[in-house]
Write a protein that holds these residues in place. Structure first.
Motif, PDB file in Angstrom:
ATOM      1  N   TYR A  72       0.505  -0.827  -0.123  1.00 43.51           N
ATOM      2  CA  TYR A  72       0.049   0.500  -0.232  1.00 43.51           C
ATOM      3  C   TYR A  72       0.702   1.471   0.171  1.00 43.51           C
ATOM      4  N   ALA A  87       2.266   1.777  -3.372  1.00 45.94           N
ATOM      5  CA  ALA A  87       1.385   2.632  -4.698  1.00 45.94           C
ATOM      6  C   ALA A  87       1.371   4.235  -4.031  1.00 45.94           C
ATOM      7  N   ALA A  92       0.126   7.755  -6.728  1.00 44.68           N
ATOM      8  CA  ALA A  92      -1.640   6.839  -6.424  1.00 44.68           C
ATOM      9  C   ALA A  92      -2.019   8.305  -5.188  1.00 44.68           C
ATOM     10  N   TYR A 138      -6.967   5.504  -4.149  1.00 43.77           N
ATOM     11  CA  TYR A 138      -7.223   4.719  -5.559  1.00 43.77           C
ATOM     12  C   TYR A 138      -6.244   3.490  -5.141  1.00 43.77           C
ATOM     13  N   LYS A 182      -6.879  -0.180  -5.373  1.00 45.01           N
ATOM     14  CA  LYS A 182      -6.895  -0.877  -6.506  1.00 45.01           C
ATOM     15  C   LYS A 182      -5.535  -2.316  -5.904  1.00 45.01           C
ATOM     16  N   VAL A 183      -5.254  -1.959  -4.221  1.00 48.55           N
ATOM     17  CA  VAL A 183      -4.365  -2.742  -3.728  1.00 48.55           C
ATOM     18  C   VAL A 183      -5.052  -3.626  -2.421  1.00 48.55           C
ATOM     19  N   PRO A 197      -8.861  -5.590  -2.802  1.00 47.34           N
ATOM     20  CA  PRO A 197      -8.476  -6.894  -3.542  1.00 47.34           C
ATOM     21  C   PRO A 197      -8.056  -8.306  -2.403  1.00 47.34           C
TER      22      PRO A 197
END
Length: 621
Positions: free
Chosen positions: A158, A161, A166, A170, A174-175, A178
């Motif tokens: 994280y 990113a 990011a 976001y 995205k990290v 999921p």
């Protein structure tokens, strides 16, 4: 031999598990309304199921509460889990301990606590309180599902990113998202399942006119479940069975390609299909619910009545003629009804208590005086019944008689040796497991006190202790303590004797010619159920219009035909065409029988508490 025992054990377990379901399915095809007899094969209950507004409203409410509470609890619970995970361990541990308390507590503790909170802040009980309660109840289960997945995430990913430019939102979606998605989906499913199946929380936080399937079924169990409910339960069982087949036929995890495809299907279901389904339920159900519920903006009257105590067509006629919408709710006993009125959490407009409970409500300043100018049809009520009502409403200022009757013994002539004329038969050992007693403190003690030669309004401690002792001695002989279930059990020849209300006795005789009703020689209870208006009613004029409508001769006759309880409406009695019914000694007993009967009186809060304590001792002994 070992294999035989294993197979026999497996078959026995399957029988115990599925025989009730098979019985339910069979009853859904029974042409008779009573489960006590087979009336031939039919599918009409499936057709009438979708025409039954009450059941469909309950089904929709169940689905919308389950979807909405699970969806909101998942969002709140996931956010809470992320926040808790970010705390120091010294703070996180006690926070998690507090979070787990609702899951360790009994549901009834949570339900009552939430109800008291809503009452304390004067929040009217209804759909909104159920939704808030379910969200509160579900959040800890979502946190419990998401936390393990959060512990498995790599914080460095994280942060990487973020270093790559990011934004925090976001990077999260995205990290982090999921990785924790399996926990989120599990939390949603768990919350949905808990909400769908919940009864306790809903029971204590719901308001008038709002029912889920669980509360609807509970309300009907005590008075007899409608056959449409058997049909609905059958459809739900078949739906779950088909869903299990679909799940078990899903792609095998042995092949990598199929595994990936299967995972994508799951992601599609939880990321796209579930929100879409939720939106569909909200919109479609909102349209249906808006047509049939109190969301229409019409004038209302909120009615609180006994179960199966009014012809549903009467409610439809009232709405058609007046434009006033009826929000209708049922109760099983006076003792269940009274606390709801006393709490003031729900503003009922019209209630139908019994004589002694009306006296209690008057003494506790819970009732509004009636404006007889708005109830001109009260002239149809016989003067005799207004005179009798003065025992609990001295000036007839607060109540209008609706139904009356007696309490007696219903017996099966083929299962007893001789005609019954005394309460003593309820203590006869030859009828062990063939006796049905009323599950009501005043009725049970009233029967016993009259048998002992005392008043059914006795407050003498020695007399009450003697009655308690006799009831405890009777317990081994009693098949069941029931209310309205006595009707079906006696029709189906499941018992030889039952304490019953006279109106129920008339119906049972229509269904089983071997049944006979008697008011015992020691005397019994003659009761009056009357309409009253609570002091906190918000629609008093509508309530008086409703009572006036019920006092109309043709409407009172409709209700008499439907519920078979004696009507105090002289004009309605004149409309009865069947002379045998019009002069029935059960519906309208002779004067000499009534002279041996007493009306229940309110004995004061202290004596009421004494009766309840003694009844608990009887039931728990």
């Amino acid at each position: 031999m070992k294999k035989f025992i294993q197979r026999f054990y497996l078959i026995l377990i399957l029988i115990l598990l599925y025989s009730p379901i098979v019985t339910l399915i069979v009853l859904s095809f029974n042409n008779s309304k009573t489960r006590a007899k087979w009336g031939g094969f039919t599918v009409k209950w499936y057709a009438s199921l979708f025409q039954n507004q009450d059941i469909m409203n309950a089904l929709y409410t169940t689905l919308i509460i389950a979807f909405a509470s699970a969806f909101l609890a998942t969002i709140i619970g996931t956010a809470a889990a992320i926040g808790i995970q970010a705390m120091r361990k010294s703070v996180r541990t006690p926070i998690m301990a507090v979070t787990n308390i609702p899951m360790l507590n009994a549901d009834i503790v949570t339900g009552i606590s939430l109800m008291l909170l809503f009452v304390a802040i004067r929040f009217s009980l209804g759909f909104t309180t159920i939704l808030f309660a379910h969200i509160t109840f579900n959040i800890p289960y979502v946190i419990l599902s998401v936390m393990p997945k959060l512990k498995q995430t790599n914080k460095a990913t994280y942060e990487a990113a973020l270093d790559l430019g990011a934004s925090p939102i976001y990077a999260f979606f995205k990290v982090v998202f999921p990785d924790i998605f399996p926990g989120i989906s599990s939390g949603f499913l768990l919350a949905f399942t808990m909400s769908l199946d919940d009864f306790i929380i809903t029971h204590f936080t719901k308001g008038p006119g709002v029912d889920t399937l669980s509360t609807k079924i509970y309300g009907e169990v005590r008075k007899g479940i409608k056959p449409e409910m058997y049909a609905l339960s059958t459809l739900l069982f078949v739906s779950v069975l088909l869903l299990l087949f679909v799940v078990n036929l899903s792609p095998s995890d042995k092949e990598n390609k199929k595994v990936v495809k299967h995972r994508k299907q799951k992601q599609f279901i939880f990321r796209r299909l579930v929100p879409a389904l939720l939106l569909l339920v909200l919109i479609g159900g909102g349209i249906f619910y808006g047509r049939s519920s109190n969301l229409t903006g019409k004038e209302q009257v909120i009615v609180y009545n006994w179960g199966e105590y009014m012809d549903p067509e009467v409610l439809d006629l009232f709405e058609e003629e007046t434009g006033i919408q009826v929000v209708y709710e049922e109760f099983e006993t006076n003792e269940i009804m009274y606390p709801k009125i006393q709490s003031g959490a729900i503003a009922y407009d019209v209630v139908c208590p019994s004589d002694y409970m009306i006296q209690r409500m008057i003494e506790n300043n819970l009732l509004a005086e009636l404006n007889y100018d708005n109830i001109p049809n009260a002239k149809n009520i016989g003067e005799t019944y207004f005179i009798q009502s003065k025992q609990f409403d001295p000036e007839n200022n607060f109540s209008i008689p609706y139904c009356w009757g007696t309490v007696g013994i219903l017996y099966n002539k083929t299962m007893v040796e001789e005609p019954i004329d005394s309460w003593s038969v309820l203590w006869d050992e030859q009828y062990k497991d063939n006796i049905l007693m009323q599950d009501s403190v005043r009725d049970a003690f009233g029967v016993t006190l009259k048998y002992l030669g005392y008043s059914l309004n006795s407050t003498d401690l020695d007399e009450l202790e003697a009655a308690k002792k006799l009831l405890i001695e009777q317990k081994p002989l009693v098949q069941a303590y029931v209310i309205d279930q006595v009707r079906d059990k006696m029709i189906g020849n499941e018992a030889a004797l039952g304490v019953i209300y006279s109106g129920e006795a008339i119906y049972t005789q229509w269904e089983n010619e071997n049944l006979e009703y008697v008011i015992p020689k020691e005397g019994s209870n003659v009761w009056i159920d009357s309409w009253v208006i609570p002091k906190n009613s918000k629609n008093k004029e509508n309530a008086e219009a409703f009572i006036n409508f019920l006092c109309r001769a043709d409407i009172a006759k409709m209700n008499f035909d439907y519920i078979t309880y004696s009507t105090p409406n002289d004009a309605a009695r004149d409309l009865i065409e069947d002379e045998a019914l019009k002069n029935s000694p059960i519906a309208f007993p002779p004067k000499e029988d009534l002279e041996r009967c007493e009306t229940f009186s309110f004995l004061g809060d202290e004596n009421d508490a004494l009766y309840n304590r003694l009844w608990r001792e009887v039931k728990s002994n």
